[in-house]
Design an enzyme around this catalytic site. Structure first.
Site, PDB file in Angstrom:
ATOM      1  N   ARG A  75       0.804  -1.231   0.000  1.00  0.00           N
ATOM      2  CA  ARG A  75       0.000   0.000   0.000  1.00  0.00           C
ATOM      3  C   ARG A  75       0.832   1.273   0.000  1.00  0.00           C
ATOM      4  O   ARG A  75       0.340   2.328  -0.360  1.00  0.00           O
ATOM      5  CB  ARG A  75      -1.004  -0.023   1.146  1.00  0.00           C
ATOM      6  CG  ARG A  75      -2.090  -1.057   0.896  1.00  0.00           C
ATOM      7  CD  ARG A  75      -3.194  -0.995   1.932  1.00  0.00           C
ATOM      8  NE  ARG A  75      -3.806  -2.301   2.009  1.00  0.00           N
ATOM      9  CZ  ARG A  75      -3.760  -3.109   3.062  1.00  0.00           C
ATOM     10  NH1 ARG A  75      -3.139  -2.728   4.155  1.00  0.00           N
ATOM     11  NH2 ARG A  75      -4.337  -4.274   3.031  1.00  0.00           N
ATOM     12  N   GLU A 112       4.921 -10.268  14.206  1.00  0.00           N
ATOM     13  CA  GLU A 112       4.168 -10.824  15.331  1.00  0.00           C
ATOM     14  C   GLU A 112       3.954 -12.324  15.174  1.00  0.00           C
ATOM     15  O   GLU A 112       3.871 -13.066  16.137  1.00  0.00           O
ATOM     16  CB  GLU A 112       2.766 -10.178  15.452  1.00  0.00           C
ATOM     17  CG  GLU A 112       2.685  -8.686  15.393  1.00  0.00           C
ATOM     18  CD  GLU A 112       2.750  -8.103  13.990  1.00  0.00           C
ATOM     19  OE1 GLU A 112       1.820  -8.300  13.181  1.00  0.00           O
ATOM     20  OE2 GLU A 112       3.759  -7.456  13.687  1.00  0.00           O
TER      21      GLU A 112
END
Length: 186
Positions: A75, A112
Site C-alpha cells: 500500500r 508478530e
C-alpha cells in the site's frame, strides 16, 4: 458535476476510513483506507497533507530536499509515486523477497507471527541521499524498521517516516529511528 462531499481536513478524511472487526482474523480491528480512494477530494486532501508535512519537516530539519521516497509493499506504492512527484524526488519500492529483478539487498525481520524478508534494488538509492519512507499503516513498526535498515545498508539516511494511519497502542513508533508523521491516529 459530482455530488461527492468536499474534504478539506484530515479529520474529514478520517470519516471515510472503514472499520472491520475480526478481519483478517479474530481479535483484529482492520482499518480500511480504500474508501478514501473513491473520493477524489478526500484523496487530494490526504496527499496534499502528506506533501505539506514532508516539505515542512525538510525545511525545519535543514534538509532542504528529500531525494528519495521509498514506498513499502504494497500500500505504500499507492502514495509513494505521487509524493515523489510532488517532492521532485525519485520513487523506490521496497518489496517482499523475490519480487524485484536485478541485484538486490535483503533484510530479514521478525513479525508478530513469524519472520519475513524485504528487499530493495542495490542501485536504487545512492550513498548520502535523504529518504522519506511511506506506508499506509504503522502498527508494530517491524516492516518500516526493516526498510530503515535497507536504506542504511545503501549508505543513505531516512529523514522521515510517513503513515496514513498509526495504531498508537501498538507502539510501533518506539522502534523506529527516524521521525514519524501519521496523518490519522487510532
Amino acid at each position: 458535476m459530482s455530488d461527492q462531499q468536499e474534504f478539506n481536513t484530515i479529520e474529514d478524511v478520517k470519516t471515510l476510513v472503514g472499520t472491520y472487526l475480526d478481519f483478517p482474523s479474530e481479535g483484529i480491528v482492520f482499518r480500511d483506507i480504500f474508501p478514501i480512494f473513491r473520493n477524489p477530494s478526500a484523496l487530494d486532501c490526504l496527499l496534499n497533507t502528506l506533501v505539506k508535512e514532508a516539505l515542512d519537516f525538510a525545511k525545519k530539519a535543514s534538509s532542504t530536499k528529500i531525494d528519495v521516497v521509498v514506498g513499502l509493499d504494497a500500500r505504500g506504492f499507492l502514495f509513494g509515486p505521487t509524493l515523489a512527484l510532488k517532492l521532485n524526488a525519485k520513487f523506490v519500492p521496497v518489496r517482499k523477497a523475490g519480487k524485484l529483478p536485478g541485484v538486490t539487498i535483503k533484510h530479514s525481520y521478525q513479525k508478530e507471527y513469524g519472520s519475513d524478508e524485504l528487499e530493495i534494488q542495490a542501485d536504487a538509492i545512492l550513498k548520502g541521499e535523504k529518504v522519506l519512507i511511506v506506508d499506509d499503516l504503522l502498527a508494530t513498526g517491524g516492516t518500516c524498521k526493516a526498510a530503515e535498515a535497507l536504506v542504511e545498508k545503501l549508505g543513505a539516511t531516512v529523514v522521515l517516516n510517513q503513515f496514513v494511519i498509526e495504531l498508537v497502542d501498538l507502539k510501533g513508533r518506539d522502534i523506529l529511528s527516524a521521525p514519524i508523521y501519521s496523518a490519522i491516529k487510532y
